[in-house]
Each structure stands twice: as structure tokens, then as C-alpha cells.
Design a protein around this motif. Structure first.
Motif, PDB file in Angstrom:
ATOM      1  N   LEU A  50       5.326   0.912  10.918  1.00 54.68           N
ATOM      2  CA  LEU A  50       5.126   1.656   9.674  1.00 54.68           C
ATOM      3  C   LEU A  50       5.769   3.024   9.827  1.00 54.68           C
ATOM      4  O   LEU A  50       5.586   3.685  10.859  1.00 54.68           O
ATOM      5  N   LEU A  51       6.477   3.471   8.808  1.00 52.96           N
ATOM      6  CA  LEU A  51       7.058   4.813   8.798  1.00 52.96           C
ATOM      7  C   LEU A  51       6.102   5.707   8.000  1.00 52.96           C
ATOM      8  O   LEU A  51       6.251   5.889   6.796  1.00 52.96           O
ATOM      9  N   THR A  52       5.102   6.236   8.696  1.00 52.67           N
ATOM     10  CA  THR A  52       4.021   6.947   8.020  1.00 52.67           C
ATOM     11  C   THR A  52       4.429   8.309   7.471  1.00 52.67           C
ATOM     12  O   THR A  52       3.736   8.846   6.613  1.00 52.67           O
ATOM     13  N   HIS A  53       5.523   8.880   7.952  1.00 51.57           N
ATOM     14  CA  HIS A  53       5.965  10.178   7.438  1.00 51.57           C
ATOM     15  C   HIS A  53       6.967  10.049   6.298  1.00 51.57           C
ATOM     16  O   HIS A  53       7.369  11.055   5.719  1.00 51.57           O
ATOM     17  N   ALA A  54       7.387   8.830   5.980  1.00 54.63           N
ATOM     18  CA  ALA A  54       8.308   8.631   4.855  1.00 54.63           C
ATOM     19  C   ALA A  54       7.538   8.814   3.559  1.00 54.63           C
ATOM     20  O   ALA A  54       6.422   8.323   3.399  1.00 54.63           O
TER      21      ALA A  54
ATOM     22  N   GLY B  42       5.437   9.746  13.622  1.00 56.30           N
ATOM     23  CA  GLY B  42       5.420   9.186  12.279  1.00 56.30           C
ATOM     24  C   GLY B  42       5.807   7.729  12.205  1.00 56.30           C
ATOM     25  O   GLY B  42       5.968   7.183  11.115  1.00 56.30           O
ATOM     26  N   VAL B  43       5.957   7.078  13.352  1.00 51.33           N
ATOM     27  CA  VAL B  43       6.269   5.651  13.397  1.00 51.33           C
ATOM     28  C   VAL B  43       5.161   4.971  14.196  1.00 51.33           C
ATOM     29  O   VAL B  43       4.947   5.288  15.363  1.00 51.33           O
ATOM     30  N   LEU B  44       4.454   4.063  13.558  1.00 51.91           N
ATOM     31  CA  LEU B  44       3.323   3.381  14.193  1.00 51.91           C
ATOM     32  C   LEU B  44       3.574   1.890  14.288  1.00 51.91           C
ATOM     33  O   LEU B  44       4.000   1.259  13.308  1.00 51.91           O
TER      34      LEU B  44
ATOM     35  N   ASN C 120      15.952   6.399  13.536  1.00 47.42           N
ATOM     36  CA  ASN C 120      15.169   6.788  14.714  1.00 47.42           C
ATOM     37  C   ASN C 120      14.235   5.660  15.148  1.00 47.42           C
ATOM     38  O   ASN C 120      14.078   5.392  16.340  1.00 47.42           O
ATOM     39  N   ALA C 121      13.607   5.004  14.180  1.00 43.09           N
ATOM     40  CA  ALA C 121      12.689   3.909  14.503  1.00 43.09           C
ATOM     41  C   ALA C 121      13.439   2.731  15.130  1.00 43.09           C
ATOM     42  O   ALA C 121      13.013   2.195  16.152  1.00 43.09           O
ATOM     43  N   ILE C 122      14.562   2.350  14.553  1.00 43.19           N
ATOM     44  CA  ILE C 122      15.317   1.215  15.088  1.00 43.19           C
ATOM     45  C   ILE C 122      15.875   1.545  16.468  1.00 43.19           C
ATOM     46  O   ILE C 122      15.836   0.710  17.380  1.00 43.19           O
ATOM     47  N   ARG C 123      16.353   2.765  16.667  1.00 45.55           N
ATOM     48  CA  ARG C 123      16.840   3.146  17.991  1.00 45.55           C
ATOM     49  C   ARG C 123      15.723   3.093  19.027  1.00 45.55           C
ATOM     50  O   ARG C 123      15.927   2.655  20.162  1.00 45.55           O
TER      51      ARG C 123
ATOM     52  N   GLU D 235       0.813  -1.216   0.000  1.00 44.98           N
ATOM     53  CA  GLU D 235       0.000   0.000   0.000  1.00 44.98           C
ATOM     54  C   GLU D 235       0.845   1.264   0.000  1.00 44.98           C
ATOM     55  O   GLU D 235       0.311   2.365   0.011  1.00 44.98           O
ATOM     56  N   GLY D 236       2.175   1.124   0.025  1.00 53.47           N
ATOM     57  CA  GLY D 236       3.033   2.278  -0.134  1.00 53.47           C
ATOM     58  C   GLY D 236       3.997   2.646   0.967  1.00 53.47           C
ATOM     59  O   GLY D 236       5.095   3.084   0.675  1.00 53.47           O
ATOM     60  N   PRO D 237       3.625   2.524   2.262  1.00 54.72           N
ATOM     61  CA  PRO D 237       4.564   3.019   3.275  1.00 54.72           C
ATOM     62  C   PRO D 237       5.780   2.111   3.455  1.00 54.72           C
ATOM     63  O   PRO D 237       5.741   0.927   3.134  1.00 54.72           O
TER      64      PRO D 237
END
Length: 113
Positions: free
Chosen positions: A86-90, A77-79, A105-108, A52-54
């Protein structure tokens, strides 16, 4: 309107490595549509584009030896989504540095580091 070059998950992950620190590596998947990010943990992470894109980061097994936080505080922006985030702001038009920062940032946050 100028559209930026579209980066593969492996390119984004590779750019995130300096932000994650020492001991991290990337293994591109077939056709560069996904990649595995490995670091100083038993758990590895798969960066891929959802149908779906993200951008999505899936956990390749969450091992208790890693002592990750049970409920990590995820950046804006990470859900949380199933076995990953999901990285919704990417956005496909983002610059490589911005995408790499979001992945790091998400992995940290996931690892609690």
C-alpha cells in the motif's frame, strides 16, 4: 482550495518509467482503473486504487528467478499488504511527479534494485 487533476494508475505508472530505468513498460487495464507494469523481471506489478482509497501495487506472481529480497526494506509510506504493498502517503491531490516517485521507490525496494 484548488484540487489537482486526478491521475489514473496508468498515467502514474507511465510517469514512473523513466525513474525505473530501461526495460520497463505499462499496459493499461480496462477503463484505466489499473495497469500492469512490466520490466526486466518475470514478475510484473499491478498498480490500482484500492476500494478504500489508497494506491496499491500487487505482485503478479513472485518468481524465485527474479531473486528479489525476501524481506525488502520498504520506503516510508509503503506498507506490505498481502501480495503487494500500500502506498499510504499517496494522495489524490498529489502532483503526478510525486506519485510517480512513490511508485518507482516502492518497486525499486521490492526488486532490491
Amino acid at each position: 482550495m484548488t484540487i489537482q487533476r486526478v491521475f489514473s494508475p496508468a498515467e502514474i505508472a507511465e510517469a514512473s518509467l523513466p525513474l525505473l530505468g530501461d526495460g520497463w513498460s505499462v499496459e493499461p487495464g480496462p477503463w484505466n482503473v489499473s495497469c500492469t507494469i512490466s520490466g526486466p523481471y518475470v514478475t510484473s506489478f499491478v498498480l490500482r486504487v484500492d476500494e478504500e482509497g489508497p494506491l496499491v501495487i500487487d505482485y503478479n506472481g513472485l518468481f524465485t528467478d527474479d531473486a528479489f529480497p525476501q524481506d525488502p526494506v520498504l520506503p516510508d509510506g509503503v506498507l506490505a499488504d498481502g501480495d503487494g504493498v500500500l502506498l499510504t502517503h499517496a494522495d489524490v491531490n498529489d502532483f503526478l511527479e510525486k506519485l510517480a516517485q512513490q511508485v518507482a521507490n516502492a518497486i525499486r525496494a521490492i526488486t532490491g534494485r
